[in-house]
Scaffold this motif. Structure first.
Motif, PDB file in Angstrom:
ATOM      1  N   TYR A 119       0.812  -1.216   0.000  1.00 25.31           N
ATOM      2  CA  TYR A 119       0.000   0.000   0.000  1.00 25.31           C
ATOM      3  C   TYR A 119       0.850   1.273   0.000  1.00 25.31           C
ATOM      4  N   GLY A 120       1.974   1.221  -0.690  1.00 22.44           N
ATOM      5  CA  GLY A 120       2.822   2.399  -0.819  1.00 22.44           C
ATOM      6  C   GLY A 120       3.648   2.722   0.409  1.00 22.44           C
ATOM      7  N   VAL A 121       3.710   1.810   1.374  1.00 22.12           N
ATOM      8  CA  VAL A 121       4.509   2.039   2.581  1.00 22.12           C
ATOM      9  C   VAL A 121       5.970   1.718   2.283  1.00 22.12           C
ATOM     10  N   ARG A 122       6.835   2.660   2.554  1.00 23.95           N
ATOM     11  CA  ARG A 122       8.277   2.480   2.409  1.00 23.95           C
ATOM     12  C   ARG A 122       8.953   3.030   3.659  1.00 23.95           C
ATOM     13  N   GLU A 123      10.133   2.512   3.941  1.00 22.65           N
ATOM     14  CA  GLU A 123      10.918   3.133   5.010  1.00 22.65           C
ATOM     15  C   GLU A 123      11.358   4.519   4.543  1.00 22.65           C
ATOM     16  N   PRO A 124      11.529   5.448   5.476  1.00 20.01           N
ATOM     17  CA  PRO A 124      11.934   6.802   5.076  1.00 20.01           C
ATOM     18  C   PRO A 124      13.253   6.811   4.321  1.00 20.01           C
ATOM     19  N   ALA A 125      13.372   7.761   3.425  1.00 18.84           N
ATOM     20  CA  ALA A 125      14.634   7.963   2.724  1.00 18.84           C
ATOM     21  C   ALA A 125      15.631   8.708   3.598  1.00 18.84           C
ATOM     22  N   ARG A 126      15.111   9.593   4.453  1.00 18.28           N
ATOM     23  CA  ARG A 126      15.961  10.399   5.324  1.00 18.28           C
ATOM     24  C   ARG A 126      15.252  10.611   6.665  1.00 18.28           C
ATOM     25  N   LEU A 127      16.027  10.624   7.730  1.00 15.85           N
ATOM     26  CA  LEU A 127      15.524  10.922   9.065  1.00 15.85           C
ATOM     27  C   LEU A 127      16.347  12.042   9.670  1.00 15.85           C
ATOM     28  N   GLY A 128      15.720  12.870  10.508  1.00 12.81           N
ATOM     29  CA  GLY A 128      16.478  13.931  11.165  1.00 12.81           C
ATOM     30  C   GLY A 128      15.699  14.614  12.260  1.00 12.81           C
ATOM     31  N   ARG A 129      16.370  15.544  12.931  1.00 13.09           N
ATOM     32  CA  ARG A 129      15.763  16.367  13.978  1.00 13.09           C
ATOM     33  C   ARG A 129      16.215  17.802  13.749  1.00 13.09           C
ATOM     34  N   THR A 130      15.296  18.741  13.933  1.00  8.85           N
ATOM     35  CA  THR A 130      15.602  20.152  13.740  1.00  8.85           C
ATOM     36  C   THR A 130      15.419  20.894  15.054  1.00  8.85           C
ATOM     37  N   ARG A 131      16.404  21.705  15.395  1.00 11.46           N
ATOM     38  CA  ARG A 131      16.387  22.459  16.661  1.00 11.46           C
ATOM     39  C   ARG A 131      15.527  23.714  16.510  1.00 11.46           C
ATOM     40  N   LEU A 132      14.639  23.928  17.480  1.00  7.72           N
ATOM     41  CA  LEU A 132      13.781  25.108  17.503  1.00  7.72           C
ATOM     42  C   LEU A 132      14.426  26.212  18.334  1.00  7.72           C
ATOM     43  N   PRO A 133      13.950  27.444  18.239  1.00  5.93           N
ATOM     44  CA  PRO A 133      14.587  28.552  18.961  1.00  5.93           C
ATOM     45  C   PRO A 133      14.659  28.357  20.475  1.00  5.93           C
ATOM     46  N   ASP A 134      13.702  27.604  21.059  1.00  5.25           N
ATOM     47  CA  ASP A 134      13.732  27.410  22.515  1.00  5.25           C
ATOM     48  C   ASP A 134      14.574  26.213  22.935  1.00  5.25           C
ATOM     49  N   GLY A 135      15.271  25.588  21.987  1.00  4.06           N
ATOM     50  CA  GLY A 135      16.156  24.475  22.297  1.00  4.06           C
ATOM     51  C   GLY A 135      15.542  23.102  22.095  1.00  4.06           C
ATOM     52  N   ARG A 136      14.216  23.038  21.954  1.00  3.00           N
ATOM     53  CA  ARG A 136      13.589  21.748  21.668  1.00  3.00           C
ATOM     54  C   ARG A 136      13.908  21.314  20.234  1.00  3.00           C
ATOM     55  N   HIS A 137      13.675  20.032  19.967  1.00  3.78           N
ATOM     56  CA  HIS A 137      13.868  19.496  18.628  1.00  3.78           C
ATOM     57  C   HIS A 137      12.578  18.879  18.114  1.00  3.78           C
ATOM     58  N   LEU A 138      12.338  19.016  16.811  1.00  6.09           N
ATOM     59  CA  LEU A 138      11.260  18.300  16.140  1.00  6.09           C
ATOM     60  C   LEU A 138      11.890  17.218  15.266  1.00  6.09           C
ATOM     61  N   GLY A 139      11.374  15.995  15.414  1.00  9.89           N
ATOM     62  CA  GLY A 139      11.858  14.899  14.583  1.00  9.89           C
ATOM     63  C   GLY A 139      11.046  14.789  13.312  1.00  9.89           C
ATOM     64  N   TRP A 140      11.689  14.368  12.239  1.00  8.43           N
ATOM     65  CA  TRP A 140      11.005  14.258  10.951  1.00  8.43           C
ATOM     66  C   TRP A 140      11.573  13.101  10.140  1.00  8.43           C
ATOM     67  N   ALA A 141      10.783  12.671   9.172  1.00  8.00           N
ATOM     68  CA  ALA A 141      11.207  11.671   8.194  1.00  8.00           C
ATOM     69  C   ALA A 141      10.810  12.174   6.818  1.00  8.00           C
ATOM     70  N   GLU A 142      11.590  11.801   5.814  1.00  2.75           N
ATOM     71  CA  GLU A 142      11.326  12.262   4.445  1.00  2.75           C
ATOM     72  C   GLU A 142      11.341  11.110   3.455  1.00  2.75           C
ATOM     73  N   TRP A 143      10.530  11.297   2.417  1.00 13.39           N
ATOM     74  CA  TRP A 143      10.507  10.422   1.251  1.00 13.39           C
ATOM     75  C   TRP A 143      10.554  11.313   0.007  1.00 13.39           C
ATOM     76  N   GLY A 144      11.061  10.780  -1.087  1.00 18.55           N
ATOM     77  CA  GLY A 144      11.067  11.538  -2.333  1.00 18.55           C
ATOM     78  C   GLY A 144      12.317  12.385  -2.486  1.00 18.55           C
ATOM     79  N   PRO A 145      12.431  13.093  -3.613  1.00 17.27           N
ATOM     80  CA  PRO A 145      13.641  13.871  -3.907  1.00 17.27           C
ATOM     81  C   PRO A 145      13.794  15.071  -2.975  1.00 17.27           C
ATOM     82  N   VAL A 146      15.031  15.377  -2.605  1.00 13.64           N
ATOM     83  CA  VAL A 146      15.286  16.484  -1.682  1.00 13.64           C
ATOM     84  C   VAL A 146      14.929  17.831  -2.302  1.00 13.64           C
ATOM     85  N   ASP A 147      14.873  17.896  -3.623  1.00 12.97           N
ATOM     86  CA  ASP A 147      14.507  19.147  -4.277  1.00 12.97           C
ATOM     87  C   ASP A 147      13.063  19.120  -4.787  1.00 12.97           C
TER      88      ASP A 147
END
Length: 305
Positions: free
Chosen positions: A17-45
């Motif tokens: 059903y179109g389920v794939r493991e992520p192509a990229r995983l990461g965390r982004t730091r917010l201004p208050d020091g917390r991080h948001l985690g994310w996963a990506e699929w598809g071309p980076v551009d």
């Protein structure tokens, strides 16, 4: 920009059903020091499309993995605070969620992203649309504003009980939800309240493995993140639906039996959002994010183009 690691792996099961493991995983730091985690699929551009996942699932469960590359879509699923690898944010709101995503968009240079909100992710996606942060939104099998008076007499008894408990005391309701919630109880709830067509999707081996993994990671910090999400979704929403100016597509399956999705399959919701278009698919059920991913993404991209 957050750090990323490549984790691409192709599935060999034709019923994934179109389920794939992520192509990229990461965390982004917010201004208050917390991080948001994310996963990506598809071309980076590719054209950025944010995903607000359903209840108690993490960034790991994406959709449309068999179409995003060919369609030039960069799908980015974001863990909400306290779920998965996103740091908690005590007292968070739908408004603060929009502010977090505003920082994420800026730091990761996601130019004019669109957003998809599945199930309990719907109010989080609509909060981004109401804040003017996205170019368009797709709500798929979405939770409605269940605390709105228009649903007073149409909620299932157990759902009405939860909505009433949240109205009476949000913190007490969150504590009560946290007492019983776990990856296992949420899996059981999904399976027992879903239509047979949805159970076919959810129990397919590749999908079930991905779904259970997303649930496990969502609860890795405990149940509080899920409990807070549920309280926010079942409260009155702090934004004006009539003020949403970007295109919004509401997608529902006529066979959907979930008691926490829209009781009228987005009928009144579509009338409250001037820019909304409603799509009710007669043979689909709640899992249409995976059974009809191409239609959802093609329609969303048509607005951007």
């Amino acid at each position: 920009m957050g750090t990323a690691v490549d984790v691409r792996r192709e599935s060999t099961d034709s019923m994934d059903y179109g389920v794939r493991e992520p192509a990229r995983l990461g965390r982004t730091r917010l201004p208050d020091g917390r991080h948001l985690g994310w996963a990506e699929w598809g071309p980076v551009d590719g054209t950025p499309v944010l995903l607000c996942p359903g209840a108690a699932t993490s960034r790991w469960l994406g959709f449309g993995g068999d179409t995003v590359d060919a369609s030039g879509i960069r799908l980015i699923s974001v863990d909400r605070p306290g779920l998965g690898v996103s740091d908690p944010a005590p007292g968070r709101t739908l408004t603060s969620w929009a502010a977090d995503i505003g920082h994420l968009i800026q730091k990761r240079a996601l130019r004019a992203p669109a957003v998809v909100g599945f199930s309990q992710g719907a109010p989080f996606a609509l909060a981004l649309a109401a804040s003017g942060l996205v170019s368009g939104a797709a709500v798929v099998s979405g939770s409605d504003e269940l605390a709105h008076p228009r649903f007073t007499s149409s909620l299932a008894p157990q759902v009405k009980s939860m909505v009433d408990a949240v109205a009476a005391g949000p913190e007490a309701a969150a504590a009560s939800l946290a007492d019983f919630a776990s990856a296992e109880t949420l899996w059981d709830l999904v399976i027992t309240t879903s239509a047979e067509a949805d159970r076919t999707v959810y129990t397919a081996p590749v999908f079930q493995c991905a779904f259970r993994r997303a649930l496990d990671e969502a609860f890795s910090q405990g149940p509080e993140g899920y409990a807070r999400d549920t309280v926010l979704a079942m409260s009155r929403w702090p934004f004006d639906l009539a003020g949403i100016g970007v295109p919004v597509d509401l997608w529902y399956g006529q066979q959907d039996t979930s008691p926490v999705h829209s009781p009228d399959l987005g009928g009144t919701l579509s009338r409250m959002i001037p820019s909304a278009a409603r799509h009710v698919l007669p043979t689909a059920a709640g899992a249409l994010l995976w059974t009809h991913a191409g239609a959802v993404l093609d329609t969303l991209l048509s607005h951007a183009r």
